[in-house]
Design an enzyme around this catalytic site. Sequence first.
Site, PDB file in Angstrom:
ATOM      1  N   LYS A 210       0.839  -1.194   0.000  1.00  0.00           N
ATOM      2  CA  LYS A 210       0.000   0.000   0.000  1.00  0.00           C
ATOM      3  C   LYS A 210       0.874   1.244   0.000  1.00  0.00           C
ATOM      4  CE  LYS A 210      -3.938   1.840   2.703  1.00  0.00           C
ATOM      5  NZ  LYS A 210      -4.768   1.593   3.914  1.00  0.00           N
ATOM      6  N   SER A 282      -9.621   1.227   3.350  1.00  0.00           N
ATOM      7  CA  SER A 282      -8.871   2.085   2.456  1.00  0.00           C
ATOM      8  C   SER A 282      -7.727   1.340   1.762  1.00  0.00           C
ATOM      9  CB  SER A 282      -8.265   3.251   3.264  1.00  0.00           C
ATOM     10  OG  SER A 282      -7.289   2.766   4.193  1.00  0.00           O
ATOM     11  N   SER A 306      -9.858  -1.071   7.557  1.00  0.00           N
ATOM     12  CA  SER A 306      -9.264  -0.839   6.246  1.00  0.00           C
ATOM     13  C   SER A 306      -8.523  -2.028   5.657  1.00  0.00           C
ATOM     14  CB  SER A 306      -8.328   0.368   6.299  1.00  0.00           C
ATOM     15  OG  SER A 306      -9.067   1.556   6.417  1.00  0.00           O
TER      16      SER A 306
END
Length: 592
Positions: A210, A282, A306
């Site tokens: 990420k 997310s 997330s």
Amino acid sequence: MKTSARTSRRDFLAGSAALAAGTLACQPDAGDGSAAPAAEGANASADITAATIAEAEKLHAVTYTDEEREQLVQSIGGQVAGVRQLRDVPRDLALQPAITFDPRLPGVSYAPQENRVVLSSESPGALPDDEADIAYASVREHAHWIRTGQITSRRLTEIYLSRIERLAPDLYCYITVTADHALAQAAESDRELAAGRYRGELHGIPYGIKDCFDTAGIPTTWGATPYRDQVPERDARIVTMLRDAGAVLLGKLATASLANGYRWYGGKVRNPWNTEEHAGGSSAGPGSATAAALCSFSIGTDSLGSILNPADQCGVVGLRATFGRVPTAGAMPLTPSLDRIGPLTRRVEDAVPVMAAINGPDPTSASSIDMGFDYDASLDPRTLRVGYSPDWFREVGFGPGATVPAADAHLEALEVLRSLDVEMVEVELPSFPYSALIPSLYVEAAAIYEELTLDGRDDQLPPEGWPDAWRRVRLLSAVDYLQAERLRRGLMHEFHRIYSGVDALFAPTYGSFELLMAMNYTGHPGIGLRAGLDESPTRSAGPVPDDPAGEPHTITRNVAFHGRLFEEGKILALARALEERLGVYHHRPPIG
């Protein structure tokens, strides 16, 4: 106000003096005990009247008398001046508060203390001819094929880079692809193996991370327009740990803008099962890329679902580690008392070698906790007690008005878990105003990214993300913030009581939003895995279809285990046993 990456001694002392002036401005006069604001404090409150105080009371649910308001008018200036002076003190974004969250309760002992990993003995079989079959294989299969010379790390890396080139643009799941870097790492992995050096299960395994983690010389954009040109000088601790374990970095996966939602400055991350809907948030890029086999595994972050949310949306495994287990040094600062890191994979046991590689401790991470990681694939499920509630298997979603009935796959998973002869125990969550905890998350993020609110750059962020929440919590009192933290401590005690009678809690990912949220605030680990397939029209937020009569698409449904602090090994073993019995992990999304 612009945040400086470095704070000089002169700046710090000047800022300290300013803070002292603000503090003194709030002190009573030594002569008669009445409030005597300093000149600067008086100027700061020149336009504050009793009527101003009366209106402000509505924001904080308090009521003062006319006399009390007049007293506040005389004394509030110093407090306002102190706030303004605070903003003039240069601060690095990564500077954490002096108060550090610890999920451990005083006087309680936690295990394990030592590291022990015993993987299953299942045979991965021979290398397939089809490149898609190779790409969708598990981390453990990749490791076996590399270790036995059936495939090189370079070839496996090339397979993924080819798929990324073809498929990632339609999914918006990669922000930066590091092809040259990856090929060089893969070649080095192959040379090491040829020379007799094998680093372990992640040797030569290509992964994506990420875009919340610093990578030296490689853009780290946090998915946000204000930071899209940011290039760190050093690697985050987790990047170093994965490199030391032999993993090959394919690129930076999309994070929602400052890790809120599913949209970054390049677009909306798509779900490979239905590209008309988003991939969850997310850690949207990790969820999407892992599901579409654009990496062997990925790394995500989690402050409020997330990791488990995109895992649920995309039908992959997501492991949210216990708070403090994985070092956060070099990670995007966001919510210091909630930030957690973990892997997303296509098979449950694939998360084990990744977790073993990124387990702390790290003296440079303020919240790092030194705790062993213990996983044994042969753990007998019949020795474990699992808590659940029938209510969690009736509806799934984000709360009233945002739920749908639990899917057949959810109910099937519950029955299959029973068939493993696990002792099932009905539990009831403590009665708490769980949603009252959420502002704490916004407070922490608002403090770190204060400059965006104050200089107006928050309008460069998606409007459905942070801006309104940051503005709102600036009107939350410090007293109410600490009351929420006291509530949090009470919740920690309540769940310690619940976990004294069970080894894990089990539910659909969103069978109880209160449970999912509580586990974030208490720091407990959780793992989501695929329960089965379902049909649903396109969803834009949560599990509820935008149009119930719309065209149905095949989607996935996940369930989750939440475990005791630092006992990821138990929920991993449980999840692996359930995954094997369900037998639905092999289904692929209709892409590519």
